[in-house]
Design an enzyme around this catalytic site. Sequence first.
Site, mmCIF file in Angstrom:
data_model
loop_
_atom_site.group_PDB
_atom_site.id
_atom_site.type_symbol
_atom_site.label_atom_id
_atom_site.label_comp_id
_atom_site.label_asym_id
_atom_site.label_seq_id
_atom_site.Cartn_x
_atom_site.Cartn_y
_atom_site.Cartn_z
ATOM 1 C CG HIS A 163 -5.972 1.705 -0.507
ATOM 2 N ND1 HIS A 163 -5.939 2.300 0.725
ATOM 3 C CD2 HIS A 163 -6.177 0.384 -0.294
ATOM 4 C CE1 HIS A 163 -6.122 1.363 1.650
ATOM 5 N NE2 HIS A 163 -6.279 0.200 1.058
ATOM 6 C CD GLU B 44 -19.313 -5.506 25.636
ATOM 7 O OE1 GLU B 44 -19.316 -4.897 24.533
ATOM 8 O OE2 GLU B 44 -20.292 -5.481 26.396
ATOM 9 C CG HIS C 119 -27.446 -12.189 27.886
ATOM 10 N ND1 HIS C 119 -28.182 -11.705 26.835
ATOM 11 C CD2 HIS C 119 -27.090 -11.102 28.624
ATOM 12 C CE1 HIS C 119 -28.290 -10.386 26.947
ATOM 13 N NE2 HIS C 119 -27.630 -9.998 28.015
ATOM 14 C CG HIS D 66 -1.817 -1.188 1.321
ATOM 15 N ND1 HIS D 66 -1.385 -2.440 1.690
ATOM 16 C CD2 HIS D 66 -3.147 -1.316 1.073
ATOM 17 C CE1 HIS D 66 -2.405 -3.290 1.673
ATOM 18 N NE2 HIS D 66 -3.484 -2.642 1.302
#
Lengths: 667, 667
Positions: A265, A412, A474, A34
């Site tokens: 890119h 999280e 859960h 890149h």
Amino acid sequence: MNVQSPVSATAEDLMANAIRALAMDAVQAANSGHPGAPMGMADVATVLFNRFMRIDPRDHRWPDRDRFVMSAGHGSMLVYAVNHLLGYDDMPMSQLKAFRQLGARTAGHPEYGHAKGIETTTGPLGQGISTAVGMALAERMLAARFGSDLVDHYTYVIAGDGCLMEGISHEAIDLAGHQKLGRLIVFWDDNGITIDGGTELSTSTDQPARFAAAGWHVQAVDGHDKEAVAAAIEAARADDRPSMIACRTVIGFGAPTMQGTHAVHGAPLGDDEIAATREALGWSHAPFEIPQQVYDAWKAVARRGADAREAWARRLSQSHHADTFRAAHGPVDRAALDAAITAYKHRISADAPKVATRKASEMALEVVNGTLPNTVGGSADLTGSNNTKTKGMTPVTPPDHTGNYVHYGIREHGMAAAMNGIALHGGLKPYGGTFLVFADYARPAMRLSALMGLPVTYVMTHDSIGLGEDGPTHQPVETLASLRAMPNMLVFRPADAIETAEAWQVAMEQTGTPSVLALSRQGLPTLRTRHTDANLTARGAYVLRDVPRRDVTLIATGSEVSLAMEAAERLETQGISAAVVSAPCFELFEAQGAAAREAILGDAPRIGIEAAIRQGWDLVLRPGDGFVGMTGFGASAPAPDLYRHFGITAEAVADTAKQLTQKEGHQ
Amino acid sequence: MNVQSPVSATAEDLMANAIRALAMDAVQAANSGHPGAPMGMADVATVLFNRFMRIDPRDHRWPDRDRFVMSAGHGSMLVYAVNHLLGYDDMPMSQLKAFRQLGARTAGHPEYGHAKGIETTTGPLGQGISTAVGMALAERMLAARFGSDLVDHYTYVIAGDGCLMEGISHEAIDLAGHQKLGRLIVFWDDNGITIDGGTELSTSTDQPARFAAAGWHVQAVDGHDKEAVAAAIEAARADDRPSMIACRTVIGFGAPTMQGTHAVHGAPLGDDEIAATREALGWSHAPFEIPQQVYDAWKAVARRGADAREAWARRLSQSHHADTFRAAHGPVDRAALDAAITAYKHRISADAPKVATRKASEMALEVVNGTLPNTVGGSADLTGSNNTKTKGMTPVTPPDHTGNYVHYGIREHGMAAAMNGIALHGGLKPYGGTFLVFADYARPAMRLSALMGLPVTYVMTHDSIGLGEDGPTHQPVETLASLRAMPNMLVFRPADAIETAEAWQVAMEQTGTPSVLALSRQGLPTLRTRHTDANLTARGAYVLRDVPRRDVTLIATGSEVSLAMEAAERLETQGISAAVVSAPCFELFEAQGAAAREAILGDAPRIGIEAAIRQGWDLVLRPGDGFVGMTGFGASAPAPDLYRHFGITAEAVADTAKQLTQKEGHQ
């Protein structure tokens, strides 16, 4: 936009063009990579390093160095070019020529540990900026403990559009803004280009406004105007909020026909465009050739860093914090930890409490936190459920960063990345909690914990259908398997308070491996009522209930070990001798080798028992062996009802054992 | 803040208090659950349903209904209470009394499919709002196709602090703002409370400013001022941007001593507080008793919806779009798909191209998209790498939503959730691409695809070390195992262009299971050069190379099948007869049953071959069988170098075969 005129080239222009030339030449040589981001951000990087960065290539682990994180990790050639120019001894030109080749330090994306001066592994977008938040948080926490004489550095990040589109960036910038991480400075490579095309294809977000909403100091500059970039960095450093500097850049800057398009890119420019770029930049040197004056300019940066490091070393040697500072940055005191855990085990094996392992984890953590002074706890807003905050822990509340407990919020993923950053920074030992099923949210950062070999500890409670009423969203059923699948990750599922303490001990002793502690919500009896100094959990599995002659071996983990014990008792009344093997950590058991494993597992028919899917159990089960566990998602009901509903009971285990032993002719 | 005075209670007050009473009573009866959010948002929900929502409980699948998503899924009792009051026939009071009990429709979190009027499964925070973005996008796309006579509805969301802290919310609101989803209206339950305590523990983000930065229309109201809420909804509906209404609420509103604290978030209030709440709210009815006037008020909402649905049905019957609208909402035309795929396979088996399976996927997709009119493609900014955009596809570019290709941006998680929303909405069939390793980013939403049984297709290219130079951050090694671990998920890893087409066919035929297509970056030969009408991939595994007498069976997937074929040829020259089994889908193979599996796998020693870790291979491998694959993370280098480096070669397979067959005494 015009590329720079060679006539007016300043020393910094040359320094920047050296990055550009190395990037395009290395990508061309590799025929892969890149070039766009390194060429676009070369000016910003040059100003940053030339005027601000304080690093010493001769001591790349100097604790008070500035950190540089290339969050847009595909722009790795910027890192390698800079590190080569700065004179890191492990980054000779031969490494740049071997970009992306087998065994080279110059991997496709920057890999922590492959070479000096790579502060973290990046490539999965959004991870770098989020890891940097952890580094910057660690800096503030250590500065609060040791003072600015010893801890006073910046964390700089180059982030691309991808980093800022990824969700984790939201968690990270929210956390950074809330924690007022004033030493964190993020350069947004605002080039308006993504792989699919212009950013207008997929986003309309006003990034500066978004960062401002999260409490950041925000500026916007022309990323090719070096004085403007420098002034922005000055202002960012002066502000006590984290700073985002939007740098308007031209991707692939210098490539006359391709710059500013997504063509630059992620692919080599090709010989013709490279030649044209050389001409446009006034860079007449051959590939991988750097004039001495450019080397000299970059070496001056390294010299300045070396001076700063030496001054810092003098301050450290005179500081009354010297010993504690060095201890915080040194290895864990294993002897002290072992003594403390052993004493604790003595007490607990006598007390034999019936507690959930999440509660047992808190009890063990009291010992750990009482022994290791530099642990940093936290939870993704489940403190009272994960039991991660032990007595005397105080929250890290800006602007006071003296505490040792981080309220990571309902983030999280950001928590995991921040813990990676804290571990990478050094001086602190992070652990953090959430529900086991939400490992999925944190997984990309957990994978980086494993890939980088960071001793981060994940405290993951509510580890099965045993959590009950919250239901299938859960209840982890495949989560243990998915974590065991990850290389270099220790997954513990302790059966009782003793194993939980042992798991904590092993986790804290790690230096190159992260750990997951999968812990129950529901109460569990203490099974290890006979004390052993030896850490049996460290063996991965061991015989918990032995019998003179085995008819069957029950192998279980976590909350199902007590169920296996119950089944064994039941079988005994029916004349079947069942051994019980507790297997709190498959990875450590696997490491014992096949012979040791077979000695423990024995020749009798085996039954695996775990309130989760079977995948991964082939470590211990053979065709024809039994398994009592889950085959699909859970359900919402009180836990005992669920265990019965899904047939994970002592009775079911006993029935399976009877079938297997009959088949084998044992009865 | 004072609770409402009973004297001034309006009809809407009573409607709201019915929600509060049912929520606190059901949580108390279950001794588990979350009363805080339903009680806090009861006023908002009442105004929304009473004055705006257009749903018909007698036809819960009415395509033009408004959607209501309880993103703060722990507040499930709000949904159940409302649906009971509205008169859904599967939500009698007995269900509310059985809240969180085994077999009840009233699971701890709302589970799609468990009861009518639950538009999506929520609970994992941030998923609801992100899924709703997909619903709202589908609405705009279908409105563009069929006109506002047939498609003209709103998607309403209640989101909590947790939803807005999760990273996925960033991806979702950025996408929604960019796509100008003016029919999406999000209520933020701004109660200032999370589980750990006040939101000031972990966040300082100015949420309204953040939404505004993403191009949203933003308002803030007192969430207990019903007229203000109604006015805000009016204004939100009038604006052509997605709207966020920040509703300042008191969590657990009505509970005199506990409201406004985190104590009411996730635990029963207790008998005393419930009695006090009844008194404070002027609600004198016994638990689970609702006065008729309240039922009547709620039933009026249902009647209004029924009228609207009947008017809509008349419009549909008179529309020239009627047939195509119904077809779009009906099942896939399997016969047409089978004919098209079979014809394509004829051609390809004759042509026998050597193409990467990602390219083969594009070729197959041309057939799929040419046959099924309502597919919606997309990619997380890797269109040219995932090959997800076939000829003639046009991007969905606001304000013109007539296209069929979504540039999801660098937002794997948001893409997956949006695809769930599109699938849930109906009328469109979504697939989307990213790199396989980034399944980790999307995993929580993929889990919901599986849990809800949504036929979403994940196109995941760059499926092994075969991607080469991008290195270990980009190379899945454990990803296949982690996805195979997920219940109700088909994981395809096709070996060539034929299997890729077959995998697409199976994926498109699914009605209750999502699919992952793991596809190679590198070119692969066509192995199935003899045409079969039968879709062999649908069997999960089959004998690709048969031999009269097997010395060894090589079982491989994807790019390693051609390697197995090469090894078999090599072994043949050495007098060893090797069968080759191609196993493109373990889940489908498992579903064949043990007898069918053993017939295919045979008695000879087996060798599994996959450029990934071994976990999960116990479906086909026995102790003593061989495995050629990965044991840890990958590396950065050209792909052929990596295959050699990690010992995944035809030679290594042949060597393993020789060892196994010698051991077995075949030579």
